[in-house]
Scaffold this motif. Structure first.
Motif, mmCIF file in Angstrom:
data_model
loop_
_atom_site.group_PDB
_atom_site.id
_atom_site.type_symbol
_atom_site.label_atom_id
_atom_site.label_comp_id
_atom_site.label_asym_id
_atom_site.label_seq_id
_atom_site.Cartn_x
_atom_site.Cartn_y
_atom_site.Cartn_z
ATOM 1 N N GLY A 199 0.813 -1.206 0.000
ATOM 2 C CA GLY A 199 0.000 0.000 0.000
ATOM 3 C C GLY A 199 0.846 1.256 0.000
ATOM 4 N N ASP A 209 2.336 1.690 -3.444
ATOM 5 C CA ASP A 209 1.271 2.088 -4.368
ATOM 6 C C ASP A 209 1.019 3.588 -4.266
ATOM 7 O OD1 ASP A 209 -0.933 2.150 -6.083
ATOM 8 O OD2 ASP A 209 -1.780 0.317 -5.263
ATOM 9 N N GLY A 210 0.923 4.102 -3.041
ATOM 10 C CA GLY A 210 0.729 5.529 -2.852
ATOM 11 C C GLY A 210 1.894 6.343 -3.367
ATOM 12 N N CYS A 211 3.117 5.824 -3.183
ATOM 13 C CA CYS A 211 4.303 6.508 -3.680
ATOM 14 C C CYS A 211 4.309 6.528 -5.212
ATOM 15 C CB CYS A 211 5.552 5.809 -3.151
ATOM 16 S SG CYS A 211 7.059 6.762 -3.274
ATOM 17 N N THR A 238 1.679 6.575 -7.082
ATOM 18 C CA THR A 238 0.689 7.579 -7.486
ATOM 19 C C THR A 238 1.298 8.978 -7.478
ATOM 20 O OG1 THR A 238 -1.146 6.234 -6.661
ATOM 21 C CG2 THR A 238 -1.553 8.591 -6.922
#
Length: 226
Positions: free
Chosen positions: A117, A120-122, A124
């Motif tokens: 997670g 994934d945010g990084c 984005t």
């Protein structure tokens, strides 16, 4: 959610490993010398150029005491078939560590949901900054870690709580691709590809305290990477 995962409840030289221990919330550079693996804690000053251009997604099996098995494709390609069994969804990526962390090329692979997670945010944030930083890669720093508590049951049916730690990243700069950060495909998505076995790393009773600032994607370079 670029990786498409759910976070609910080759021949050639082997690339050295970077490992994030979600149980302790710590980064370890795994050095190998004279046939021995030595984990080196680099949590406090973690910094790396991450090759999000070539991140791989798919299914990974980390068998105890043996080399991991991979069925991976580059992000954006159709996902490979899940082999089942102990294979779990995961990512694999190359990166270049900052000078204070070792300064060399490493590979990280993980199936831990809390870690997936965070990456994934990084990713984005990386894609959002590409328009202003064409042809560059992000310098990623670890801001802090946060505890993720899950509830389950032991073999006797008794309720138990498990705490893992998720990394919190920020993009601190954008730089040109380092000359030695070269992506080398390791095989097709339907192949089981062995890699160096990830050794056990020492645990810690408390997660690191690294400070916390707002995630940003500034323009400009970084002294560690030119």
């Amino acid at each position: 959610m670029a990786f498409g995962f759910s976070y609910e409840n080759s021949g050639g030289n082997i690339i050295p490993i970077l490992k994030f221990d979600a149980r302790a919330g710590r980064f370890f550079r795994v050095d190998r010398e004279d046939g021995q693996n030595t984990p080196v804690d680099i949590t406090q000053n973690f910094k790396a150029v991450m090759d999000f251009d070539n991140v791989e997604v798919g299914f990974i099996n980390f068998p105890a005491g043996a080399a991991p098995e991979f069925r991976m494709v580059k992000l954006g390609q159709p996902m490979p078939e899940n082999p089942g069994g102990k294979f779990r969804q995961g990512i694999r990526m190359m990166l270049k560590l900052g000078k204070d962390c070792g300064g060399d090329i490493r590979e990280i692979a993980t199936t831990a949901k809390a870690v997936l997670g965070a990456f994934d945010g990084c990713h984005t944030a990386y894609t959002a900054g590409l328009a202003q930083n064409a042809g560059k890669l992000p310098v990623i720093e670890l801001e802090t870690t946060i505890p993720i508590v899950t509830q389950g049951r032991d073999d006797g049916g008794n309720p138990v709580k498990t705490t893992n730690y998720a990394p919190v990243f920020k993009i601190s700069a954008w730089v040109n691709r380092p000359e030695d950060l070269v992506f080398v495909p390791k095989g097709g998505g339907d192949s089981v590809i062995p890699a160096a076995a990830a050794p056990a790393v020492p645990s810690a009773s408390t997660p690191p305290s690294t400070g916390s600032t707002q995630v940003s994607a500034p323009d400009g370079g970084d002294d560690d990477f030119g």
